[in-house]
Design an enzyme around this catalytic site. Structure first.
Site, PDB file in Angstrom:
ATOM      1  N   ALA A 273       0.828  -1.212   0.000  1.00 20.92           N
ATOM      2  CA  ALA A 273       0.000   0.000   0.000  1.00 20.92           C
ATOM      3  C   ALA A 273       0.859   1.256   0.000  1.00 20.92           C
ATOM      4  O   ALA A 273       0.589   2.208  -0.750  1.00 20.92           O
ATOM      5  CB  ALA A 273      -0.932  -0.008   1.209  1.00 20.92           C
ATOM      6  N   ASP A 274       1.885   1.297   0.819  1.00 22.11           N
ATOM      7  CA  ASP A 274       2.778   2.458   0.865  1.00 22.11           C
ATOM      8  C   ASP A 274       3.417   2.715  -0.492  1.00 22.11           C
ATOM      9  O   ASP A 274       3.363   3.824  -1.026  1.00 22.11           O
ATOM     10  CB  ASP A 274       3.892   2.214   1.885  1.00 22.11           C
ATOM     11  CG  ASP A 274       3.544   2.705   3.274  1.00 22.11           C
ATOM     12  OD1 ASP A 274       2.636   3.534   3.403  1.00 22.11           O
ATOM     13  OD2 ASP A 274       4.180   2.248   4.238  1.00 22.11           O
ATOM     14  N   SER A 275       4.053   1.690  -1.027  1.00 22.94           N
ATOM     15  CA  SER A 275       4.808   1.875  -2.263  1.00 22.94           C
ATOM     16  C   SER A 275       3.890   2.231  -3.428  1.00 22.94           C
ATOM     17  O   SER A 275       4.205   3.116  -4.235  1.00 22.94           O
ATOM     18  CB  SER A 275       5.610   0.612  -2.587  1.00 22.94           C
ATOM     19  OG  SER A 275       6.582   0.365  -1.598  1.00 22.94           O
TER      20      SER A 275
END
Length: 396
Positions: A169-171
């Site tokens: 999700a972050d990337s």
């Protein structure tokens, strides 16, 4: 500190207010392609959450923040905020991943920045979106993995939810934000106006679910854990060999027939339980059991060679040291050597997109906090006396 030697985006100045992963991932793309990315961070001892991204000279920080310049600036002081606004007047993009309310409290929301520079593009990366009932919640990757559906399709059937081994999700939120910025820059070339680009961990994770999300939205199917098996194509997944594991991917009837021949069991091509994709999926447990017996008889290398000769997709399952020892990975240059200021060398992860004329470059590591203070502040007209005063008052 010199900028990256890459030239594709060398006309852009990016003000990077981000930390942890999503925002730095976004800004790294611009830095690697030559933009002047100024990492703005609080002076040492000012931020109560200082160090939450890990050691400054640690692998993660070095990889996320390469090719950037560093400016220390206390945005909670009137002088620091004034300097930031001077920089906004010279910039193309501001990237932030504060909680949605923070930029409004600081007076650096999109309308504030637009009043200074109508061409500015503000990119905001949040946990759950800039509006809505969850807007003020703190967002972390694993929480988004759970809420976005990834953890419920990851892992072995009946095992319970399992997080992915990377910060999906972050990337992906950082990547989507970078795409949004590039779209906004292209539109600005026509209109002359900037705009507000927004992405969130939750939105990005749902988008990354892609065909699994579409299976529910279109077909009403709620996907479940399938372990290493593909949700609806088989044989496609992990098989154990005599000395390890490999991936196989048999995608159609032609590949199925070639696969059966390659593994020495041509009679399976027309077996009444396996002759079609529908039958193979229906009888997957029995087919997997039969394949387990067959693949246990030879080494991974032997099977990979046989399948490659037959044109059947297959590949090894590597640990990270094996990844970077693979000859194709070496050829692609995914481990990029970079020298530090003492002459030592580290290897960082290369950009996965190649441009024929204006490729990315990784030239320098993350500098010490405030290493570029004097250069950046002089660029906006501050003299030595003013810079010294700002340092005494811990504005920088």
């Amino acid at each position: 500190m010199t900028r990256s030697k890459a030239s594709a985006l060398s006309n852009l100045r990016i003000l990077d207010l981000t930390r942890v992963r999503a925002g730095p991932t976004c800004c790294r793309i611009f830095a690697d392609f030559g933009a002047d990315v100024i990492k703005i961070e609080a002076p040492p001892g000012v931020d109560p959450n200082e160090g939450m991204s890990g050691a400054r000279n640690g692998s993660d920080m070095l990889n996320l923040h390469r090719n950037k310049r560093s400016l220390t600036l206390n945005l909670k002081t009137p002088e620091g905020l004034a300097i930031f606004k001077q920089l906004v007047a010279t910039a193309d993009v501001v990237v932030e991943n504060y909680r949605p309310d923070v930029k409004h409290r600081l007076g650096i929301a999109y309308d504030d920045l637009k009043a200074i520079n109508p061409r500015i593009i503000l990119a905001s990366i949040s946990g759950f979106g800039e509006t809505g009932p969850y807007r003020t919640r703190a967002g972390f990757d694993q929480i988004a993995q759970g809420m976005g559906g990834l953890m419920w399709v990851t892992g072995l059937p009946g095992q319970g939810p399992v997080r992915a081994g990377i910060a999906v999700a972050d990337s992906s939120a950082g990547l989507f934000a970078a795409i949004g910025i590039l779209v906004a820059l292209q539109e600005r070339a026509r209109s002359g106006e900037g705009q507000w680009v927004r992405s969130s961990l939750l939105q990005a994770q749902i988008a990354m679910m892609d065909f699994q999300a579409a299976r529910y939205l279109v077909d009403g199917i709620v996907p479940q854990q399938a372990g290493n098996d593909h949700p609806y194509s088989t044989p496609m997944g992990v098989v154990r060999t005599a000395d390890g594991f490999i991936n196989i991917a048999v995608g159609g009837q032609g590949q199925w027939k070639a696969f059966c021949t390659a593994i020495g069991h041509a009679e399976m091509q027309d077996h009444p339980d396996y002759a079609t994709q529908e039958l193979r999926l229906k009888n997957r447990p029995a087919l997997n059991a039969r394949l387990a017996e067959i693949f246990a008889t030879r080494s991974s290398a032997e099977w990979l060679d046989a399948l490659e000769q037959a044109g059947v997709p297959a590949g090894p399952i590597y640990k990270m040291d094996e990844v970077f020892a693979d000859p194709q990975v070496e050829h692609l240059g995914m481990a990029v050597p970079v020298s530090d200021e003492e002459g030592g060398r580290v290897r960082l992860v290369g950009q996965p997109v190649e441009l024929s004329r204006t490729p990315a470059a990784i030239d320098h590591l993350l500098p010490e906090p405030g290493a570029d203070n004097e250069d950046i502040l002089r660029e906006i007209g501050l003299d030595d006396a003013k810079i010294a005063m700002l340092r005494r008052e811990r504005v920088i």
